[in-house]
Each structure stands twice: as structure tokens, then as C-alpha cells.
Design a protein around this motif. Structure first.
Motif, PDB file in Angstrom:
ATOM      1  N   ALA A  97      19.900  59.303 -20.657  1.00  0.00           N
ATOM      2  CA  ALA A  97      20.318  58.129 -19.568  1.00  0.00           C
ATOM      3  C   ALA A  97      21.268  57.291 -19.885  1.00  0.00           C
ATOM      4  O   ALA A  97      21.106  56.859 -21.236  1.00  0.00           O
ATOM      5  N   ARG A  98      22.289  57.235 -19.050  1.00  0.00           N
ATOM      6  CA  ARG A  98      23.420  56.218 -19.426  1.00  0.00           C
ATOM      7  C   ARG A  98      23.575  55.219 -18.573  1.00  0.00           C
ATOM      8  O   ARG A  98      24.635  54.247 -18.242  1.00  0.00           O
ATOM      9  N   ASN A  99      22.893  55.273 -17.343  1.00  0.00           N
ATOM     10  CA  ASN A  99      22.498  53.926 -16.398  1.00  0.00           C
ATOM     11  C   ASN A  99      20.957  53.847 -16.201  1.00  0.00           C
ATOM     12  O   ASN A  99      20.288  54.611 -16.441  1.00  0.00           O
ATOM     13  N   THR A 100      20.902  52.758 -15.417  1.00  0.00           N
ATOM     14  CA  THR A 100      19.396  52.475 -14.891  1.00  0.00           C
ATOM     15  C   THR A 100      18.817  53.375 -14.301  1.00  0.00           C
ATOM     16  O   THR A 100      17.672  53.684 -14.241  1.00  0.00           O
ATOM     17  N   GLY A 101      19.550  53.850 -13.093  1.00  0.00           N
ATOM     18  CA  GLY A 101      19.194  55.047 -12.343  1.00  0.00           C
ATOM     19  C   GLY A 101      18.645  56.174 -13.204  1.00  0.00           C
ATOM     20  O   GLY A 101      17.662  56.743 -12.727  1.00  0.00           O
ATOM     21  N   GLU A 102      19.513  56.509 -14.012  1.00  0.00           N
ATOM     22  CA  GLU A 102      19.336  57.778 -14.718  1.00  0.00           C
ATOM     23  C   GLU A 102      17.906  57.325 -15.824  1.00  0.00           C
ATOM     24  O   GLU A 102      17.144  58.431 -16.072  1.00  0.00           O
ATOM     25  N   ALA A 137      14.451  50.823  -9.595  1.00  0.00           N
ATOM     26  CA  ALA A 137      13.359  51.612  -9.388  1.00  0.00           C
ATOM     27  C   ALA A 137      12.494  51.853  -8.110  1.00  0.00           C
ATOM     28  O   ALA A 137      11.915  52.958  -7.671  1.00  0.00           O
ATOM     29  N   LEU A 138      12.917  50.851  -7.077  1.00  0.00           N
ATOM     30  CA  LEU A 138      12.390  51.045  -5.565  1.00  0.00           C
ATOM     31  C   LEU A 138      13.235  52.311  -5.167  1.00  0.00           C
ATOM     32  O   LEU A 138      12.518  53.087  -4.431  1.00  0.00           O
ATOM     33  N   ARG A 139      14.163  52.323  -5.536  1.00  0.00           N
ATOM     34  CA  ARG A 139      15.057  53.440  -5.139  1.00  0.00           C
ATOM     35  C   ARG A 139      15.030  54.853  -5.945  1.00  0.00           C
ATOM     36  O   ARG A 139      14.805  55.876  -5.158  1.00  0.00           O
TER      37      ARG A 139
END
Length: 218
Positions: A97-102, A137-139
Motif C-alpha cells: 500500500a502507498r496511500n490510505t485507500g490502499e 475507511a467508510l468508503r
């Protein structure tokens, strides 16, 4: 120490990011990779407190962490946890992971592959990114209960511990900017950003704290 002429605006952004969640038992603790090993310390404290039976550390490297954590953020976090006495079989790592979504998506995939039933997540981040992590996280992980946690240090004490006031201010500004621009891109759930917080963000941005901003047009 935060300079006096920046303190009020920085404090507004800092306070806005803190979610104020009380820790409670969850399926797993997820520590979001960053330059701050304190995230691993908080995650270990929650594990030791019996709030979850399993830790997941997630993160590759970035421009901010490449020199501090050459083996990758998640790997350094795991090493910290083991040094603090956490058994190896209680710590999983996600190293892509390289960003919060990942961070969240890949952690979810890892836990699913391991057969771990997740209904709730204790999400550990840097203090000034709690709300950003929560909104992401909600998404990225719908259907789970998200409880945020971070170091309890106050703003000045945290900046002193990190040893780089500009980095902390850049990160504060960047975290709030993402709350403003990312929901429309589908990266985060919408969060209400009060006018006073938006004004403080713009003042700090205009003072040159732009090192963590993302382009506002895509």
C-alpha cells in the motif's frame, strides 16, 4: 514547538482531526504505515490491552519514509511490535500500500485471504490523520465498525517528538485538504469541515505549508 503565529490555526486543524473515540474491543487492530513509529506503539498498547487478538501493519514506502524505513513501513512496524514483546503469529504485514485507500483495501484482502472474520477495526493512525483515516475507511471498508486511535500527545509534544515542525504542519494541511477534495473523487466519505477549520487550512496553505498537497484538478 509550533511558532506562536501559526499555533492557533495548527491547533484548529489538529483538534478537528481527532475523532475522540474511546477504544473498545474489535476484530483487529490496523496500523497505517507512515514515518511515525508511534503508530506501532499505539497499536501494540491496544493489543496488550486486550482490545483485539491480531495486529495488521500496512504500508510500503514513500518519499517521506524511504530513508527512515528502508525495509518498508509495515516491516519496520512489525519489527517494533516484536521488539515490544508481541508474538509473531499475532502480527500480519501488508507491504504494497502507498496511500490510505490502499492501506485499507489491501488489509481487508489480506484478512479475507486468512479467513479472519472482521466486523470491527481499531484503526491506528498519526494523530493529525484520524478523521482522514476514518473517512477513507467508510468508503474503502464498508460494513465494519471503525474505531480510531492515535498517540495521546498534544500538538507541541508531538511536533517535538517527530523533530520536524514543518513536516507536521505540511501533513496537517494536506490531511484537511484531502477531506475537502477527496469525497468528490470517491476516495473518502464526506465529512463536514467547519468554516473555521477551512479558513485555518487556507491560511496555513497560503503561508507555504504545501508539501503534502495534492492537485485539486484531475
Amino acid at each position: 514547538m509550533i511558532p506562536d503565529d501559526l499555533r492557533a490555526d495548527a491547533q484548529l486543524l489538529w483538534d478537528f482531526q481527532r475523532m475522540g473515540h474511546a477504544p473498545r474491543p474489535c476484530s483487529v487492530v490496523v496500523g497505517l504505515g507512515s514515518h511515525d513509529l508511534g503508530v506501532a506503539d499505539v497499536a501494540v498498547s491496544l493489543y496488550r490491552g486486550g482490545f483485539a487478538p491480531l495486529l495488521v501493519f500496512t504500508g510500503a514506502t514513500s518519499a517521506t519514509t524511504r530513508e527512515r524505513m528502508p525495509r518498508g513501513e509495515a516491516v519496520h512496524y512489525r519489527e517494533r511490535a516484536l521488539a515490544l514483546g508481541v508474538p509473531g503469529d499475532a502480527v500480519l504485514v501488508e507491504t504494497r500500500a502507498r496511500n490510505t485507500g490502499e492501506n485499507l483495501r489491501f488489509s481487508r484482502e489480506l484478512l479475507t485471504a486468512r479467513g479472519v472474520d472482521v466486523t470491527s477495526v481499531l484503526l491506528v493512525s498519526k494523530p493529525y490523520e484520524e478523521r482522514r483515516a476514518y473517512a477513507t475507511a467508510l468508503r474503502a471498508w464498508p460494513g465494519v465498525d471503525v474505531v480510531c486511535a492515535s498517540s495521546p500527545l498534544a500538538l507541541d509534544a508531538y511536533a517535538e517528538e517527530i523533530g520536524d515542525v514543518r513536516l507536521v504542519l505540511d501533513m496537517l494541511v494536506g490531511a484537511v485538504q484531502r477531506l475537502i477534495v477527496y469525497p468528490a473523487r470517491g476516495f473518502m466519505a464526506e465529512q463536514d469541515v467547519p468554516p473555521a477549520v477551512a479558513d485555518a487550512y487556507r491560511r496555513l496553505r497560503d503561508r507555504g505549508f504545501t508539501g503534502r498537497l495534492v492537485p485539486e484538478s484531475v
